[in-house]
Design an enzyme around this catalytic site. Sequence first.
Site, PDB file in Angstrom:
ATOM      1  N   HIS A  65      -1.467  29.383  62.837  1.00 25.14           N
ATOM      2  CA  HIS A  65      -2.698  29.702  62.102  1.00 25.14           C
ATOM      3  C   HIS A  65      -3.944  29.508  62.977  1.00 25.14           C
ATOM      4  CE1 HIS A  65      -0.425  29.500  58.320  1.00 25.14           C
ATOM      5  NE2 HIS A  65       0.021  28.301  58.671  1.00 25.14           N
ATOM      6  N   ASP A  66      -4.171  28.240  63.352  1.00 25.70           N
ATOM      7  CA  ASP A  66      -5.465  27.890  63.947  1.00 25.70           C
ATOM      8  C   ASP A  66      -5.720  28.490  65.339  1.00 25.70           C
ATOM      9  OD1 ASP A  66      -5.973  26.504  61.618  1.00 25.70           O
ATOM     10  OD2 ASP A  66      -5.366  24.567  62.428  1.00 25.70           O
TER      11      ASP A  66
END
Length: 313
Positions: free
Chosen positions: A243-244
Amino acid sequence: MTARKIIIDTDPGQDDAVAILLALASPEEIEVLGITAVAGNVPLPLTQKNARIVCELAGKTDVPVYAGCDVPLSRKLVTAEHVHGKTGLDGPVLPDPSMPLTDGHAVDFIIHTLRAQDAGTVTLCPLGPLTNIATAFQKAPDIVDRVQEIVLMGGAYFQVGNITPAAEFNIYVDPEAAEITFKSGVPIVVMPLDVTHKALVTKPRNDAFRALGTKVGIAVAEMTDFFERFDKEKYGSVGAPLHDPCVTAYLIRPDLFTGRHINVEIETQSELTLGMTVADWWRVTDRAPNAMFMGDLDADGFFALLTERLAHL
Ligand code: BDR
Ligand code: CA
């Protein structure tokens, strides 16, 4: 090209860790002014410690790490040990950090930095709940217009939710902070689950991290080994979603991502859909666009970039 000045606001988290490593490995494009920890995946004492573990893993002990808010603006903290493990960084065995936390509160660092740097030259990169960012905006409204851009991981439209049927974790944990951020008027780029669920660490991609043969490459492989079991079981996906790192990859290669500039509102009232990002993807309202909401990425290009950069550490 001058490097873009950023503050990483984070709740590490294995995927946060990879996002930080990617930024620290890319000094030509990114200057990390500081890392601000917030409560999220695990409580603050662990997220601030994990941020320092990651800096030491990268060999970048000169980056200041600040502790920030330990609870959301007006709710009880919800954490995600079921995804990230008890420490938040389960997987590799990494030494406790010897670099100290920098004195002062993360929110004051954000405020001070935005006032000290030229207006429009600092980008905020939130990778967790938006508590620190919203608190800074509330405490010092003069800084809002000085922010160049906010590039954040959070929310979802087509993927809807991961922590509830309707909400993504980072927004759900502190919906009031998300609302303040999305209504701030600062240009926002959003990496929602719609994108991050396409950044999947397949076996060959994980093998490529491990094959770097470095401390960093092996640690990233072990982090994703640990982190993938949750999404494999839940979604039947082929591996862990990074995600990040989509946030920091965007700063280096924005061309890897496509999306729409649309209106995004945050649900703060309904018990059922609390923290939902109500994204007007189809432009069916006349609400003013406030965010570049990403929908797709070139996954092979993303992993090629990530592996190449991690090799520098
Ligand atoms: C987000 O929540 C956390 O679990 C991850 O670190 C990421 O920031 C994904 O919903
Ligand atoms: Ca995170």
